[in-house]
Design a protein around this motif. Sequence first.
Motif, mmCIF file in Angstrom:
data_model
loop_
_atom_site.group_PDB
_atom_site.id
_atom_site.type_symbol
_atom_site.label_atom_id
_atom_site.label_comp_id
_atom_site.label_asym_id
_atom_site.label_seq_id
_atom_site.Cartn_x
_atom_site.Cartn_y
_atom_site.Cartn_z
ATOM 1 N N UNK A 17 4.296 1.911 -18.899
ATOM 2 C CA UNK A 17 5.243 2.264 -17.848
ATOM 3 C C UNK A 17 6.440 2.969 -18.461
ATOM 4 N N UNK A 52 -0.470 -5.820 -13.671
ATOM 5 C CA UNK A 52 -0.875 -4.445 -14.022
ATOM 6 C C UNK A 52 -2.372 -4.408 -14.317
ATOM 7 N N UNK A 55 -4.279 -4.613 -11.067
ATOM 8 C CA UNK A 55 -4.220 -3.342 -10.315
ATOM 9 C C UNK A 55 -5.156 -2.305 -10.935
ATOM 10 N N UNK A 60 -6.603 0.763 -8.454
ATOM 11 C CA UNK A 60 -5.384 1.251 -7.807
ATOM 12 C C UNK A 60 -4.378 1.844 -8.778
ATOM 13 N N UNK A 61 -4.623 1.683 -10.060
ATOM 14 C CA UNK A 61 -3.659 2.149 -11.051
ATOM 15 C C UNK A 61 -4.419 2.789 -12.205
ATOM 16 N N UNK A 62 -4.342 4.097 -12.289
ATOM 17 C CA UNK A 62 -5.076 4.806 -13.336
ATOM 18 C C UNK A 62 -4.480 4.455 -14.700
ATOM 19 N N UNK A 84 -12.068 4.777 -3.223
ATOM 20 C CA UNK A 84 -11.530 4.177 -1.992
ATOM 21 C C UNK A 84 -12.629 3.404 -1.253
ATOM 22 N N UNK A 87 -13.005 0.093 -2.854
ATOM 23 C CA UNK A 87 -11.910 -0.812 -2.465
ATOM 24 C C UNK A 87 -12.079 -1.303 -1.029
ATOM 25 N N UNK A 88 -12.622 -0.447 -0.198
ATOM 26 C CA UNK A 88 -12.728 -0.766 1.227
ATOM 27 C C UNK A 88 -13.776 -1.852 1.473
ATOM 28 N N UNK A 95 -2.594 -9.565 -2.945
ATOM 29 C CA UNK A 95 -1.358 -9.231 -3.679
ATOM 30 C C UNK A 95 -0.424 -10.431 -3.766
ATOM 31 N N UNK A 97 2.759 -10.131 -3.707
ATOM 32 C CA UNK A 97 3.822 -9.905 -2.720
ATOM 33 C C UNK A 97 3.279 -9.819 -1.298
ATOM 34 N N UNK A 99 2.302 -8.111 1.009
ATOM 35 C CA UNK A 99 2.222 -6.773 1.612
ATOM 36 C C UNK A 99 1.506 -6.782 2.965
ATOM 37 N N UNK A 100 1.989 -7.597 3.873
ATOM 38 C CA UNK A 100 1.416 -7.582 5.226
ATOM 39 C C UNK A 100 2.095 -6.482 6.043
ATOM 40 N N UNK A 101 1.357 -5.929 6.987
ATOM 41 C CA UNK A 101 1.926 -4.888 7.864
ATOM 42 C C UNK A 101 2.809 -5.590 8.892
ATOM 43 N N UNK A 155 -7.171 -11.553 4.360
ATOM 44 C CA UNK A 155 -7.416 -10.109 4.434
ATOM 45 C C UNK A 155 -8.251 -9.641 3.241
#
Lengths: 227, 380
Positions: A17, A52, A55, A60-62, A84, A87-88, A95, A97, A99-101, A155
């Motif tokens: 990073x 990291x 992910x 999700x993280x190259x 994708x 992942x789907x 996560x 955190x 990360x809910x909508x 989820x």
Amino acid sequence: MADSDSMLAASALSHGYLPDRGQGPALVDVNLDLARGEFVALCGPSGSGKSTLLLALGGMLTPTSGRVRFDGQDLYALSGSERRRIRRARLGFAFQSMHLVPYLSAQANVALGDPGAGADRRSLSRLGELGLGERASHLPEQLSAGERQRVALARALAAEPEVLLADEPTGNLDPESAGLVCKQLTAYHDSGGTLLLVTHDAELARRAPRLLQLAEGRLVAAAPSKL
Amino acid sequence: MSVLRLIFQELRHRWVGALLGAMVVGIAVALVVVALALARAGEKETRLIQRDVGLNVLILSDKTDLAGYWARGYSDHSIPADYMDRVHDQAVANRLVPLLKQRVEVEGVSVLLVGIEGERFKGGQVMKPVFGKVLESGQAVVGGTIARLLDVAVGDSLSVLGHEARVQSCLTESGTVEDGTIYVSMVDAQVWLGMPGRLNEIQALECHCGEEVEDPLGLLREELAPLLPGTIVLRRQDAADARRDQRQLAEGTLALFSPLFVLLAGALIAALGALNVRDRREELGVYGALGHSPLRVATMLLGRSVVIGCTGALTGCALGEGLAQRYGPDLFTRAVTELHTGWPLWLGALLGAPLFALIASLPATLWCLRQDPVRLLRHG
């Protein structure tokens, strides 16, 4: 090279990073291999690179260098849309955190993770299994942190993925809720799912047959769980 | 969950931003609607005022004694009536009205007898007639002073050069040469004056209102001379220049303000769109992380703009129509009907505003689609 039974593998995986800001690499030459149906816990102090690594393994993280193989396919050699699709449908991610909508109900949030028809019905059932049947119509802001954590796990499991990557899934939970989550994760593993779990929860880590330890971005120990 | 449902759930959740967006679009649409309605009414009002000023191009026989013309008000020399059929092939004069004028005595009163037809248009265009009078044979329109002197009213009979004419209308006194005029149909005038197939004047409007022409009279003569041999073209400079200046002012004002309103609204919508994407970075990262397609994410973001654009367009049309109706009549007393915007403008706004809102939110959407889900999630 991972063998044919390998579900998820990392080889010589490194990621850095913001080196221009003097931050050290988050991952250094990580090698690991998760066999199909394996349950592995990943531990390590805060900032050691656990999230990291998750992910990067989740597509999700190259990474800066190295490779990630998912069911024999080099994940980052695939096109964005192919990654994708994995992942789907094949890879669940819970996560730390959450990360809910914010404007969707708990049930709708869970249904977002389910690409199939009948997602609404299955998401309700999934929430019920996690003790949230009565809270299905509530918005995230109306849920406690623990409840939100369970919605995020529901989820991640919604698509019934082959691999589940969960980042501190019991981090915000009271013992009773943590028990429900452990039960769900165990059931997932028992049904043949491959599970990589980042946790500080000794009880949860103890359930994993294999424990990995990460320190300063390096995998320093790989041993059967003895916590 | 369908994208449409996601859009409406998000709009309900972030209703303040959505309301602001719709207001911005609505105000922009309202300003454009008001500007267009006022411009249309202004143009009509100007046309009506300029009609009263009269036509600004005169075409006479080149044998005309101009000093005599200005003294008497008509030419002693005539031109062929079929010259009116040749005006299709030019683009410098429009609304051409043929006239046959002669001073005569009617019941002891000196009268300017004018034979007249309806106007013709350049290039055979069909336009709403504004100038000229269409009279049937045997009808007469009597100027105010003549009507008073001869004591005639609508429906009365009048003997002109031994021919009977029924008074179709009496004009109110206007303080112009029209007060001493009797209008009859062109055919009657030609027969009564013994000048079949002849005219002695063509009046017209020059067609350079919206553009700068260095020598408009020279251009008129250059274009018309080959078509109408044996004529001289005169231009009423003050009337023509005033008409041109008025048209340029009205069109210039509209051309300046309408794009300004639209650009201002576009900038505000783009800024609101960018703020919305910024607010939603975490959520958009989640969609990406869960493997939802960029097309679905783009549809959500752009669909939101379209919904806001439609709402704003409807609100703006209603607001613009209301403002034009409320304040327009204070400015334009003779062209009030033109202040109604009508369905074509509503349809245009309903199609244009969402498209505009969509284009304005494209940069923020494209930025979002180019980001890694993780990067978006970290900003959450």
